[in-house]
Design an enzyme around this catalytic site. Structure first.
Site, PDB file in Angstrom:
ATOM      1  N   CYS A  53     -10.042  -5.229   0.684  1.00 54.55           N
ATOM      2  CA  CYS A  53     -11.198  -4.345   0.544  1.00 54.55           C
ATOM      3  C   CYS A  53     -11.972  -4.701  -0.723  1.00 54.55           C
ATOM      4  CB  CYS A  53     -10.761  -2.881   0.528  1.00 54.55           C
ATOM      5  SG  CYS A  53     -10.083  -2.325  -1.047  1.00 54.55           S
ATOM      6  N   GLU A  92       0.372   5.139   0.706  1.00 54.93           N
ATOM      7  CA  GLU A  92      -0.535   6.175   1.190  1.00 54.93           C
ATOM      8  C   GLU A  92      -0.094   7.549   0.704  1.00 54.93           C
ATOM      9  OE1 GLU A  92      -0.970   5.573   5.440  1.00 54.93           O
ATOM     10  OE2 GLU A  92      -2.191   3.771   5.072  1.00 54.93           O
ATOM     11  N   ASN A 102       0.843  -1.194   0.000  1.00 52.07           N
ATOM     12  CA  ASN A 102       0.000   0.000   0.000  1.00 52.07           C
ATOM     13  C   ASN A 102       0.878   1.245   0.000  1.00 52.07           C
ATOM     14  OD1 ASN A 102       0.632  -0.868   2.678  1.00 52.07           O
ATOM     15  ND2 ASN A 102      -1.036   0.327   3.542  1.00 52.07           N
ATOM     16  N   CYS A 126      -4.104   0.626  -2.542  1.00 56.94           N
ATOM     17  CA  CYS A 126      -3.915  -0.596  -1.754  1.00 56.94           C
ATOM     18  C   CYS A 126      -2.808  -1.464  -2.348  1.00 56.94           C
ATOM     19  CB  CYS A 126      -5.199  -1.411  -1.727  1.00 56.94           C
ATOM     20  SG  CYS A 126      -6.564  -0.663  -0.841  1.00 56.94           S
ATOM     21  N   GLU A 160      -2.855  -4.667  -3.011  1.00 57.16           N
ATOM     22  CA  GLU A 160      -3.313  -5.604  -4.041  1.00 57.16           C
ATOM     23  C   GLU A 160      -3.360  -4.923  -5.405  1.00 57.16           C
ATOM     24  OE1 GLU A 160      -4.676  -4.868  -1.170  1.00 57.16           O
ATOM     25  OE2 GLU A 160      -5.734  -6.557  -0.262  1.00 57.16           O
ATOM     26  N   CYS A 183     -10.347  -3.882  -4.168  1.00 60.57           N
ATOM     27  CA  CYS A 183      -9.277  -4.812  -4.564  1.00 60.57           C
ATOM     28  C   CYS A 183      -9.843  -6.157  -4.992  1.00 60.57           C
ATOM     29  CB  CYS A 183      -8.284  -4.975  -3.424  1.00 60.57           C
ATOM     30  SG  CYS A 183      -7.289  -3.491  -3.183  1.00 60.57           S
TER      31      CYS A 183
HETATM   32  N1  THU Z   1      -5.279  -1.450   2.424  1.00 56.67           N
HETATM   33  C1  THU Z   1      -4.703  -2.271   1.505  1.00 56.67           C
HETATM   34  O1  THU Z   1      -3.539  -2.071   1.118  1.00 56.67           O
HETATM   35  N2  THU Z   1      -5.432  -3.303   1.030  1.00 56.67           N
HETATM   36  C2  THU Z   1      -6.712  -3.593   1.398  1.00 56.67           C
HETATM   37  O2  THU Z   1      -7.324  -4.471   0.821  1.00 56.67           O
HETATM   38  C3  THU Z   1      -7.323  -2.854   2.499  1.00 56.67           C
HETATM   39  C4  THU Z   1      -6.631  -1.613   2.918  1.00 56.67           C
HETATM   40  C5  THU Z   1      -4.509  -0.323   2.942  1.00 56.67           C
HETATM   41  C6  THU Z   1      -5.004   1.017   2.517  1.00 56.67           C
HETATM   42  C7  THU Z   1      -4.465   1.908   3.622  1.00 56.67           C
HETATM   43  O3  THU Z   1      -3.122   2.270   3.304  1.00 56.67           O
HETATM   44  C8  THU Z   1      -4.421   1.002   4.833  1.00 56.67           C
HETATM   45  O4  THU Z   1      -4.536  -0.333   4.343  1.00 56.67           O
HETATM   46  C9  THU Z   1      -5.540   1.270   5.831  1.00 56.67           C
HETATM   47  O5  THU Z   1      -6.759   1.301   5.204  1.00 56.67           O
END
Ligand code: THU
Length: 132
Positions: free
Chosen positions: A88, A48, A46, A57, A59, A91
């Site tokens: 999520c 940010e 991920n 994300c 994935e 993804c």
């Molecule tokens: N996140 C992912 O990388 N993948 C997911 O399927 C769910 C959420 C990340 C996004 C963000 O950087 C952190 O997790 C918190 O939401």
């Protein structure tokens, strides 16, 4: 079919790449690893952003890398988080573009967790066949 060796390698790749996550706002680091049709593994984390909604994300980072590298079919997915969290919805949908009902390994930082499948996570999904 995914062999035990491939499953282990995929989980280890997700756990290892998670260290590279850029998650200074949530502190929720995610590593993803995709097993591609030729046996290669493509990873993602991920990423940010200070404009929070622009976060991508792990994935979807991995899917973008895989497609840019010339791959198409995903045979299995591993996702490593602090608590073996589930992908999520966005993804799940993006993964279904390139994968069937493939194994999804959800693991924590030690590589422990649970196995599920993509269609278990996203039943009755929208797919390219609905556009024909
Ligand atoms: N996140 C992912 O990388 N993948 C997911 O399927 C769910 C959420 C990340 C996004 C963000 O950087 C952190 O997790 C918190 O939401």
């Amino acid at each position: 079919m995914v062999s035990q060796e491939q499953r282990t390698a995929l989980i280890e790749a997700a756990v290892a790449v998670r260290e590279r996550a850029y998650a200074p706002y949530s502190n929720y680091q995610v590593g993803a690893a995709l097993l591609m049709a030729d046996g290669s593994i493509v990873t993602g984390v991920n990423v940010e952003n200070s404009s929070y909604g622009l976060t991508i994300c792990a994935e979807r980072t991995a899917v973008g890398k895989a497609i840019a590298a010339g791959y198409r079919r995903i045979l299995a997915v591993a996702v490593a988080t602090d608590n073996a969290g589930s992908p999520c919805g966005a993804c799940r949908q993006v993964l279904t573009e390139f994968a069937g009902d493939v194994p999804v390994y959800l693991v924590d930082g030690a590589g422990n967790g649970r196995d599920t499948t993509l269609y278990t996570l996203l039943p009755d999904h929208f797919g390219p066949e609905q556009l024909t």
